[in-house]
Write an enzyme that holds these catalytic residues in place. Structure first.
Site, PDB file in Angstrom:
ATOM      1  N   SER A 146       0.861  -1.186   0.000  1.00 23.52           N
ATOM      2  CA  SER A 146       0.000   0.000   0.000  1.00 23.52           C
ATOM      3  C   SER A 146       0.892   1.228   0.000  1.00 23.52           C
ATOM      4  CB  SER A 146      -0.866  -0.017   1.260  1.00 23.52           C
ATOM      5  OG  SER A 146      -1.423   1.266   1.493  1.00 23.52           O
ATOM      6  N   TYR A 159      -1.410  -0.217  10.237  1.00 24.75           N
ATOM      7  CA  TYR A 159      -1.500  -0.675   8.840  1.00 24.75           C
ATOM      8  C   TYR A 159      -0.235  -0.279   8.074  1.00 24.75           C
ATOM      9  CZ  TYR A 159      -3.484  -1.075   4.101  1.00 24.75           C
ATOM     10  OH  TYR A 159      -3.724  -1.400   2.784  1.00 24.75           O
TER      11      TYR A 159
END
Ligand code: NDP
Length: 248
Positions: A146, A159
């Site tokens: 990501s 995350y």
């Protein structure tokens, strides 16, 4: 990379294949001729995928598995070894967001779960499947990262840390295998219209985002035997490999 890909005879494993990006990438791989091993917890989502793949003339094996079941990941590697003796394509796509929150407010169990699914299960998959990918004449490992790994935006701590860890694991693995046919790359899909994105950005209009089928079509060429790059990040928005993300 080729515009139309022939993956017939290739075995491709996709985690998180019950919805979102993994679902559509599994469909694309099957449409290109690969036998897809589809892994996720939600049996309904896997069955829907299976129906779509079969209707298009493709083949899939469904593996309902919770990726926190580390021994289950080991057994999966054993089962693939028994049946095919190799794996050509591994897509480590399953992931969770955890919570958007100041780091000091994150509950321990949430942090640990993000690490367990986004990092530990990916390492366990690599450990279980690396010998099978080496047994392929053109093993391809695609690990979903990501932009958060590099932008490390406020409140995305767990995350972001988990995706930075995935990229470090992938680069180490790429270095270990650079003199063999196996190619290992991560992907930054960019903001995509999925359940995870809606959880992260509840106020956003999903229609402004690319559909996961569109994103999956851009990722598919990474499965090609013609890929020469390893240890890089494929940036879907830019449609090319990059070394590191620059924060926006
Ligand atoms: P979704 O939430 O739509 O799908 C996540 C998938 O992961 C589901 O198939 C889910 O299956 C699976 N999964 C989650 N937990 C487990 C578990 N314990 N065991 C097995 N499977 C599990 O996410 P996206 O499609 O959006 O995300 C896919 C990947 O792309 C992720 O790694 C994400 O971090 C990354 N990404 C996504 C972006 C986006 O904007 N959407 C942007 C950047 C990166 P089930 O619940 O059935 O088990």
């Amino acid at each position: 990379m080729p515009s139309s890909l022939d993956l017939s005879g290739r075995i491709a494993l996709v985690t998180g294949a019950s919805r979102g990006i993994g679902y559509f990438l599994a469909k694309e791989l099957a449409a290109a001729g690969a036998h897809v091993i589809a892994v996720a917890r939600t049996v309904g989502g896997l069955e829907e995928l299976d129906d779509e793949i079969k209707a298009a003339g493709g083949e899939a094996t469904l593996v309902p598995l919770d990726l926190t079941d580390m021994a289950g990941i080991d057994r999966l590697g054993g089962a693939i070894h028994e049946r095919w003796g190799k794996l050509d394509i591994m897509v480590a796509n399953a992931g969770i967001l955890g919570v958007i929150s100041p780091i000091g407010h994150v509950e321990a169990k949430v942090f640990e779960k993000v690490m367990e699914i986004n990092v530990t299960s990916v390492w366990r998959l690599i450990r279980s499947l690396d010998p099978l990918l080496r047994a392929s004449d053109a093993g391809r490992a695609i690990l979903m990262s990501s932009g958060a790994a590099h932008s490390a935006r406020a409140f995305w701590g767990p995350y972001a840390a988990s995706k930075a860890a995935v990229e470090a694991l992938a680069r180490s693995w790429a270095h270990e295998t650079e003199n063999m046919p196996l190619r290992v790359n991560t992907v930054n899909p960019g903001a995509t219209r999925t359940a995870m994105r809606a959880q992260a950005m509840p106020g956003e209009d999903p229609q402004t985002l690319p559909h996961p089928s569109e994103v999956a079509r851009k990722i598919l060429p990474l499965a090609s035997a013609e890929v020469t790059e390893t240890g890089l990040i494929f940036d879907v928005r830019k449609d090319r490999f990059i070394r590191y993300h620059m924060p926006e």
